[in-house]
Design an enzyme around this catalytic site. Sequence first.
Site, short mmCIF file in Angstrom:
data_model
loop_
_atom_site.label_atom_id
_atom_site.label_comp_id
_atom_site.label_asym_id
_atom_site.label_seq_id
_atom_site.Cartn_x
_atom_site.Cartn_y
_atom_site.Cartn_z
N ILE A 197 31.11 61.43 44.11
CA ILE A 197 30.55 61.64 42.77
C ILE A 197 29.03 61.43 42.80
O ILE A 197 28.27 62.26 42.28
CB ILE A 197 31.21 60.71 41.73
CG1 ILE A 197 32.71 61.03 41.62
CG2 ILE A 197 30.54 60.85 40.37
CD1 ILE A 197 33.53 60.03 40.83
N HIS A 206 36.83 56.67 28.61
CA HIS A 206 37.31 56.93 29.99
C HIS A 206 37.73 58.40 30.14
O HIS A 206 38.86 58.70 30.55
CB HIS A 206 38.46 55.98 30.36
CG HIS A 206 38.62 55.82 31.84
ND1 HIS A 206 39.10 54.68 32.42
CD2 HIS A 206 38.38 56.68 32.87
CE1 HIS A 206 39.15 54.83 33.75
NE2 HIS A 206 38.70 56.05 34.04
N ILE A 207 36.79 59.29 29.80
CA ILE A 207 37.08 60.73 29.90
C ILE A 207 36.26 61.39 31.00
O ILE A 207 36.13 62.61 31.04
CB ILE A 207 36.82 61.47 28.55
CG1 ILE A 207 35.39 61.16 28.04
CG2 ILE A 207 37.87 61.10 27.52
CD1 ILE A 207 34.95 62.05 26.89
N GLU A 229 40.28 48.22 28.34
CA GLU A 229 40.32 49.55 27.71
C GLU A 229 41.55 49.65 26.81
O GLU A 229 42.66 49.41 27.28
CB GLU A 229 40.34 50.63 28.79
CG GLU A 229 39.05 50.61 29.60
CD GLU A 229 38.93 51.71 30.65
OE1 GLU A 229 39.87 52.51 30.79
OE2 GLU A 229 37.90 51.75 31.33
P1 NAD Z 1 33.56 57.48 47.05
O1 NAD Z 1 34.42 56.54 47.81
O2 NAD Z 1 33.41 58.88 47.55
O3 NAD Z 1 32.10 56.86 46.90
C1 NAD Z 1 31.85 55.51 46.65
C2 NAD Z 1 30.53 55.17 47.31
O4 NAD Z 1 30.20 53.81 46.96
C3 NAD Z 1 30.60 55.22 48.86
O5 NAD Z 1 29.56 56.03 49.36
C4 NAD Z 1 30.42 53.76 49.28
O6 NAD Z 1 29.71 53.63 50.48
C5 NAD Z 1 29.63 53.21 48.10
N1 NAD Z 1 29.72 51.75 47.95
C6 NAD Z 1 30.78 50.94 48.15
N2 NAD Z 1 30.45 49.66 47.90
C7 NAD Z 1 29.15 49.67 47.54
C8 NAD Z 1 28.23 48.65 47.16
N3 NAD Z 1 28.59 47.38 47.11
N4 NAD Z 1 26.97 49.02 46.83
C9 NAD Z 1 26.58 50.32 46.89
N5 NAD Z 1 27.40 51.32 47.27
C10 NAD Z 1 28.67 50.99 47.58
O7 NAD Z 1 34.12 57.47 45.57
P2 NAD Z 1 33.88 58.59 44.44
O8 NAD Z 1 34.93 59.64 44.55
O9 NAD Z 1 32.46 58.98 44.42
O10 NAD Z 1 34.23 57.72 43.14
C11 NAD Z 1 33.47 56.57 42.80
C12 NAD Z 1 34.21 55.79 41.73
O11 NAD Z 1 34.17 56.53 40.51
C13 NAD Z 1 35.71 55.62 42.01
O12 NAD Z 1 35.97 54.49 42.80
C14 NAD Z 1 36.29 55.47 40.64
O13 NAD Z 1 36.42 54.10 40.31
C15 NAD Z 1 35.26 56.11 39.71
N6 NAD Z 1 35.81 57.26 39.00
C16 NAD Z 1 35.76 57.22 37.62
C17 NAD Z 1 36.27 58.28 36.90
C18 NAD Z 1 36.22 58.30 35.41
O14 NAD Z 1 37.11 58.85 34.78
N7 NAD Z 1 35.21 57.75 34.77
C19 NAD Z 1 36.88 59.36 37.57
C20 NAD Z 1 36.89 59.37 38.96
C21 NAD Z 1 36.36 58.30 39.67
#
Ligand code: NAD
Length: 302
Positions: free
Chosen positions: A149, A276-277, A258
């Site tokens: 993301i 949470h959308i 939530e």
């Molecule tokens: P991802 O695993 O591809 O990326 C996470 C990144 O965070 C990685 O590059 C990792 O190295 C980095 N990271 C881990 N610990 C860290 C730290 N302490 N400091 C800095 N960087 C750190 O995950 P993604 O697919 O990009 O998703 C990220 C998060 O988004 C998910 O874990 C999920 O909780 C959240 N998400 C939220 C929604 C929503 O509806 N709002 C939807 C999808 C995902």
Amino acid sequence: MRVLVADSINEKGIAELEKVAEVVVNTNITHEELLESIKDFDAIIVRSRTKVTREVIEAAPRLKIIARAGVGVDNIDVKAATEKGIMVINAPESTSITVAEHTMGLMLALARKIHLADKSVKEGRWEKSKFMGMELNNKTLGVIGMGRIGSQVVKRAKSFGMNVLVHDPYISRETADEMGVEIVDLEELLKKSDIITIHVPLTSETRYLISDRELDMMKDTAFIINCARGGIVDEEALYNALNEGRIGGAALDVFEEEPPKGSPLLKLNNVVLTPHIGASTVEAQRDAAIIVANEIKKVFEG
Ligand code: NAD
């Protein structure tokens, strides 16, 4: 084979599954009902509502797969599943663009006070001077976590003319160079950014990653956005910083609890909140459902 769909998923995923299994859709299922009925299923599909706890897993002798039609698996006891040889699958790529787009939407809402202007016009006012905004162009965006993301946010922020700083201890120099971003430590990111956006998973390391100390390092005009998980930002500290004008504003799609019933954040004007959308688009939900359905089919078909 029998599959329980415990949270609502796109019908295309259900249609795929019906080619190989009997599919029961019960998206209002309670925890007690789940404990009772899980024994009759080979697979379960959830989004974030249903909690697949150790108790549920232990009541499921036939269960082979727990599928999360989305990214985060923090509502699934992965350790308990692994101990019983149950596969946990998700669809991590399916929602990245959608969440990144939501993040950009929140960024624009904060920068242009869209939430307040909308309310004002609907209440019959025409307060043009009250809603002086800020351009994103030439501003510094701090991205905490540049995974799937975070990288999509970086691409979009660059096309808006933003300078991007990234804090992610786990990405390589090559990846940073490819993305054209500067890697900095958290402190530098907090001090230099006009807008900060969080895209890390919730882990013991990232719980309250942003609390009093970190908020105090931010510019008093800076905005912070959390579209990742509740609990990464300390909401009490955030409320105090916003209320005392120590930071400029915040946008949250996720909360420690939530819905965030009774949270003082609900009363602040410099806050944009969504329920949470982040992953809720037709495209992302369709892709997530199809991906997990195909994975389950592959397992069933051996
Ligand atoms: P991802 O695993 O591809 O990326 C996470 C990144 O965070 C990685 O590059 C990792 O190295 C980095 N990271 C881990 N610990 C860290 C730290 N302490 N400091 C800095 N960087 C750190 O995950 P993604 O697919 O990009 O998703 C990220 C998060 O988004 C998910 O874990 C999920 O909780 C959240 N998400 C939220 C929604 C929503 O509806 N709002 C939807 C999808 C995902």
